[in-house]
Motif scaffolding. Structure first.
Motif, PDB file in Angstrom:
ATOM      1  N   VAL A 106       0.829  -1.203   0.000  1.00  0.00           N
ATOM      2  CA  VAL A 106       0.000   0.000   0.000  1.00  0.00           C
ATOM      3  C   VAL A 106       0.870   1.262   0.000  1.00  0.00           C
ATOM      4  O   VAL A 106       0.522   2.262  -0.629  1.00  0.00           O
ATOM      5  CB  VAL A 106      -0.944   0.005   1.228  1.00  0.00           C
ATOM      6  N   PHE A 107       1.988   1.203   0.683  1.00  0.00           N
ATOM      7  CA  PHE A 107       2.847   2.378   0.839  1.00  0.00           C
ATOM      8  C   PHE A 107       3.990   2.433  -0.167  1.00  0.00           C
ATOM      9  O   PHE A 107       4.760   3.384  -0.179  1.00  0.00           O
ATOM     10  CB  PHE A 107       3.414   2.413   2.267  1.00  0.00           C
ATOM     11  N   SER A 108       4.097   1.437  -1.010  1.00  0.00           N
ATOM     12  CA  SER A 108       5.203   1.362  -1.957  1.00  0.00           C
ATOM     13  C   SER A 108       4.940   2.268  -3.154  1.00  0.00           C
ATOM     14  O   SER A 108       3.858   2.262  -3.733  1.00  0.00           O
ATOM     15  CB  SER A 108       5.371  -0.079  -2.433  1.00  0.00           C
ATOM     16  N   ASN A 109       5.950   3.038  -3.529  1.00  0.00           N
ATOM     17  CA  ASN A 109       5.789   3.927  -4.672  1.00  0.00           C
ATOM     18  C   ASN A 109       6.954   3.826  -5.660  1.00  0.00           C
ATOM     19  O   ASN A 109       7.063   4.627  -6.563  1.00  0.00           O
ATOM     20  CB  ASN A 109       5.608   5.369  -4.212  1.00  0.00           C
ATOM     21  N   GLN A 110       7.833   2.846  -5.435  1.00  0.00           N
ATOM     22  CA  GLN A 110       8.965   2.642  -6.328  1.00  0.00           C
ATOM     23  C   GLN A 110       9.166   1.141  -6.552  1.00  0.00           C
ATOM     24  O   GLN A 110       8.890   0.329  -5.668  1.00  0.00           O
ATOM     25  CB  GLN A 110      10.250   3.218  -5.726  1.00  0.00           C
ATOM     26  N   TYR A 111       9.706   0.836  -7.695  1.00  0.00           N
ATOM     27  CA  TYR A 111       9.971  -0.556  -8.042  1.00  0.00           C
ATOM     28  C   TYR A 111      10.930  -1.200  -7.042  1.00  0.00           C
ATOM     29  O   TYR A 111      10.728  -2.347  -6.640  1.00  0.00           O
ATOM     30  CB  TYR A 111      10.534  -0.631  -9.467  1.00  0.00           C
ATOM     31  N   SER A 112      11.933  -0.468  -6.617  1.00  0.00           N
ATOM     32  CA  SER A 112      12.896  -1.028  -5.666  1.00  0.00           C
ATOM     33  C   SER A 112      12.217  -1.417  -4.351  1.00  0.00           C
ATOM     34  O   SER A 112      12.618  -2.385  -3.710  1.00  0.00           O
ATOM     35  CB  SER A 112      14.043  -0.049  -5.410  1.00  0.00           C
ATOM     36  N   ASN A 113      11.188  -0.686  -3.973  1.00  0.00           N
ATOM     37  CA  ASN A 113      10.428  -1.051  -2.765  1.00  0.00           C
ATOM     38  C   ASN A 113       9.757  -2.413  -2.943  1.00  0.00           C
ATOM     39  O   ASN A 113       9.697  -3.210  -2.005  1.00  0.00           O
ATOM     40  CB  ASN A 113       9.365  -0.004  -2.454  1.00  0.00           C
ATOM     41  N   LEU A 114       9.242  -2.654  -4.141  1.00  0.00           N
ATOM     42  CA  LEU A 114       8.586  -3.939  -4.404  1.00  0.00           C
ATOM     43  C   LEU A 114       9.571  -5.090  -4.276  1.00  0.00           C
ATOM     44  O   LEU A 114       9.221  -6.159  -3.765  1.00  0.00           O
ATOM     45  CB  LEU A 114       7.957  -3.947  -5.796  1.00  0.00           C
ATOM     46  N   LEU A 115      10.801  -4.870  -4.724  1.00  0.00           N
ATOM     47  CA  LEU A 115      11.823  -5.908  -4.591  1.00  0.00           C
ATOM     48  C   LEU A 115      12.103  -6.210  -3.113  1.00  0.00           C
ATOM     49  O   LEU A 115      12.202  -7.380  -2.721  1.00  0.00           O
ATOM     50  CB  LEU A 115      13.105  -5.481  -5.307  1.00  0.00           C
ATOM     51  N   LEU A 116      12.208  -5.177  -2.314  1.00  0.00           N
ATOM     52  CA  LEU A 116      12.443  -5.379  -0.869  1.00  0.00           C
ATOM     53  C   LEU A 116      11.263  -6.087  -0.209  1.00  0.00           C
ATOM     54  O   LEU A 116      11.451  -6.979   0.622  1.00  0.00           O
ATOM     55  CB  LEU A 116      12.710  -4.043  -0.186  1.00  0.00           C
ATOM     56  N   ILE A 117      10.063  -5.700  -0.588  1.00  0.00           N
ATOM     57  CA  ILE A 117       8.859  -6.309  -0.009  1.00  0.00           C
ATOM     58  C   ILE A 117       8.804  -7.806  -0.344  1.00  0.00           C
ATOM     59  O   ILE A 117       8.546  -8.635   0.530  1.00  0.00           O
ATOM     60  CB  ILE A 117       7.591  -5.595  -0.531  1.00  0.00           C
TER      61      ILE A 117
END
Length: 157
Positions: A106-117
């Protein structure tokens, strides 16, 4: 009355521990499977990452990272859970990591965040699966273990 007997037969050999673990993994798997449907739409709505890959490749990398982290860690965590006297806290931490990862979308706004998640979720499932199987093995009798493992696997998948 006949339906009740049928349900009892279905759950024979499936104790409360197995039921709790199975339904917890079911909800986790259900949430995770929704990610596969929504992820392409989510990635398409984000700003382009610095990587110049096509959208299907970006989606595939995010999906595959979860499995890669899980696959690498699960054997080591399996050995660890076999040696430790407690499994429920490991399962709880794993389920918490999966839930926190799902909420983090919900709070992710970048592709790199998705990788970490997805890496975080891979760690979560790597903690949960071996500890769950070890706990099921410890909480069932030899005669009912196959049914309990089958019930767990059915709900998990």
């Amino acid at each position: 009355m006949k339906k009740i007997r049928g349900m009892k037969r279905l759950f024979r050999g499936v104790n409360e521990t197995v039921l709790a673990i199975s339904f917890a993994r079911f909800t986790d798997a259900l949430g995770n499977s929704l990610i596969y449907v929504l992820l392409p739409i989510y990635i398409a709505s984000m700003p382009s990452p610095r990587i110049s890959w096509s959208e299907p490749v970006l989606v595939s990398v995010v999906i595959a990272l979860y499995g890669l982290v899980n696959t690498i860690l699960q054997p080591f965590i399996g050995v660890l859970t076999d040696r430790l006297p407690y499994r429920k806290p490991i399962i709880t931490v794993g389920l918490f990591l999966m839930a926190a990862g799902t909420l983090a979308f919900v709070f992710s706004n970048q592709y790199s965040n998705l990788l970490l998640i997805r890496a975080l979720q891979g760690v979560g499932v790597a903690l949960t699966v071996p500890a769950s199987l070890t706990l099921i093995n410890a909480s069932t009798e030899k005669e009912t273990r196959g049914r309990a493992m089958g019930f767990y696997s059915t709900l998990r998948l």
